[in-house]
Design a protein around this motif. Sequence first.
Motif, PDB file in Angstrom:
ATOM      1  N   LEU A  16     -20.635 -10.506  61.419  1.00  0.00           N
ATOM      2  CA  LEU A  16     -21.306 -11.431  60.518  1.00  0.00           C
ATOM      3  C   LEU A  16     -22.017 -12.494  61.342  1.00  0.00           C
ATOM      4  O   LEU A  16     -21.406 -13.120  62.200  1.00  0.00           O
ATOM      5  CB  LEU A  16     -20.255 -12.085  59.616  1.00  0.00           C
ATOM      6  N   ALA A  17     -23.312 -12.656  61.090  1.00  0.00           N
ATOM      7  CA  ALA A  17     -24.096 -13.720  61.726  1.00  0.00           C
ATOM      8  C   ALA A  17     -24.570 -14.647  60.621  1.00  0.00           C
ATOM      9  O   ALA A  17     -25.354 -14.248  59.766  1.00  0.00           O
ATOM     10  CB  ALA A  17     -25.294 -13.135  62.478  1.00  0.00           C
ATOM     11  N   THR A  18     -24.073 -15.871  60.614  1.00  0.00           N
ATOM     12  CA  THR A  18     -24.453 -16.815  59.569  1.00  0.00           C
ATOM     13  C   THR A  18     -25.643 -17.652  60.023  1.00  0.00           C
ATOM     14  O   THR A  18     -25.842 -17.882  61.209  1.00  0.00           O
ATOM     15  CB  THR A  18     -23.280 -17.736  59.194  1.00  0.00           C
ATOM     16  N   SER A  19     -26.430 -18.086  59.040  1.00  0.00           N
ATOM     17  CA  SER A  19     -27.576 -18.947  59.338  1.00  0.00           C
ATOM     18  C   SER A  19     -27.447 -20.232  58.535  1.00  0.00           C
ATOM     19  O   SER A  19     -26.614 -20.337  57.633  1.00  0.00           O
ATOM     20  CB  SER A  19     -28.885 -18.231  59.012  1.00  0.00           C
ATOM     21  N   ALA A  24     -26.212 -14.627  55.440  1.00  0.00           N
ATOM     22  CA  ALA A  24     -25.569 -14.012  56.601  1.00  0.00           C
ATOM     23  C   ALA A  24     -26.046 -12.574  56.761  1.00  0.00           C
ATOM     24  O   ALA A  24     -26.275 -11.878  55.782  1.00  0.00           O
ATOM     25  CB  ALA A  24     -24.057 -14.046  56.441  1.00  0.00           C
ATOM     26  N   THR A  25     -26.180 -12.154  57.997  1.00  0.00           N
ATOM     27  CA  THR A  25     -26.513 -10.771  58.319  1.00  0.00           C
ATOM     28  C   THR A  25     -25.217 -10.047  58.652  1.00  0.00           C
ATOM     29  O   THR A  25     -24.357 -10.584  59.352  1.00  0.00           O
ATOM     30  CB  THR A  25     -27.475 -10.721  59.525  1.00  0.00           C
ATOM     31  N   LYS A 103     -28.207  -8.278  54.344  1.00  0.00           N
ATOM     32  CA  LYS A 103     -28.097  -9.737  54.367  1.00  0.00           C
ATOM     33  C   LYS A 103     -27.574 -10.191  53.011  1.00  0.00           C
ATOM     34  O   LYS A 103     -27.946  -9.638  51.968  1.00  0.00           O
ATOM     35  CB  LYS A 103     -29.460 -10.381  54.663  1.00  0.00           C
ATOM     36  N   VAL A 106     -24.112 -16.051  51.041  1.00  0.00           N
ATOM     37  CA  VAL A 106     -22.655 -16.192  51.031  1.00  0.00           C
ATOM     38  C   VAL A 106     -22.214 -17.247  50.016  1.00  0.00           C
ATOM     39  O   VAL A 106     -22.706 -18.374  50.019  1.00  0.00           O
ATOM     40  CB  VAL A 106     -22.145 -16.565  52.441  1.00  0.00           C
ATOM     41  N   GLU A 109     -16.599 -17.326  52.257  1.00  0.00           N
ATOM     42  CA  GLU A 109     -16.304 -16.711  53.553  1.00  0.00           C
ATOM     43  C   GLU A 109     -14.806 -16.795  53.776  1.00  0.00           C
ATOM     44  O   GLU A 109     -14.240 -17.881  53.778  1.00  0.00           O
ATOM     45  CB  GLU A 109     -17.057 -17.444  54.665  1.00  0.00           C
TER      46      GLU A 109
END
Length: 125
Positions: A16-19, A24-25, A103, A106, A109
């Motif tokens: 998980l890559a959050t922005s 999130a990706t 994507k 969210v 989490e």
Amino acid sequence: MSNPQQLRYSKEHEWLATSEDGVATVGITEFAANALGDVVFAQLPEVGDTVTAGETCGELESTKSVSDLYSPVTGEVVEANSDVVEDPSLVNSAPFEGGWLFKVRVTEEPSDLLTADEYAALSGS
């Protein structure tokens, strides 16, 4: 095998890559991609679908087996990676780059997501 430090990981082998905008990706780890073998089909959640942390939201089929895809977070899908649907081998060749899966905006989490070091200890990678 190196797990990017800035990502969070699930015990089901998703990353998980959050922005900053709350999107999130999500993808699967290199460890999971290697364990699956050559991915030949990807069924991803569709835009507008609601996914729930820890629940099945898609499927990856490889030359070895079929594996459920689990969402590491709860939220609404805002994009599915059409490149992976067209060329599932991206999951194997670039699991942390072009092989991302979807994507999600969210809404929740879970607290049990792992750091890169914790995931490496879990997976032995």
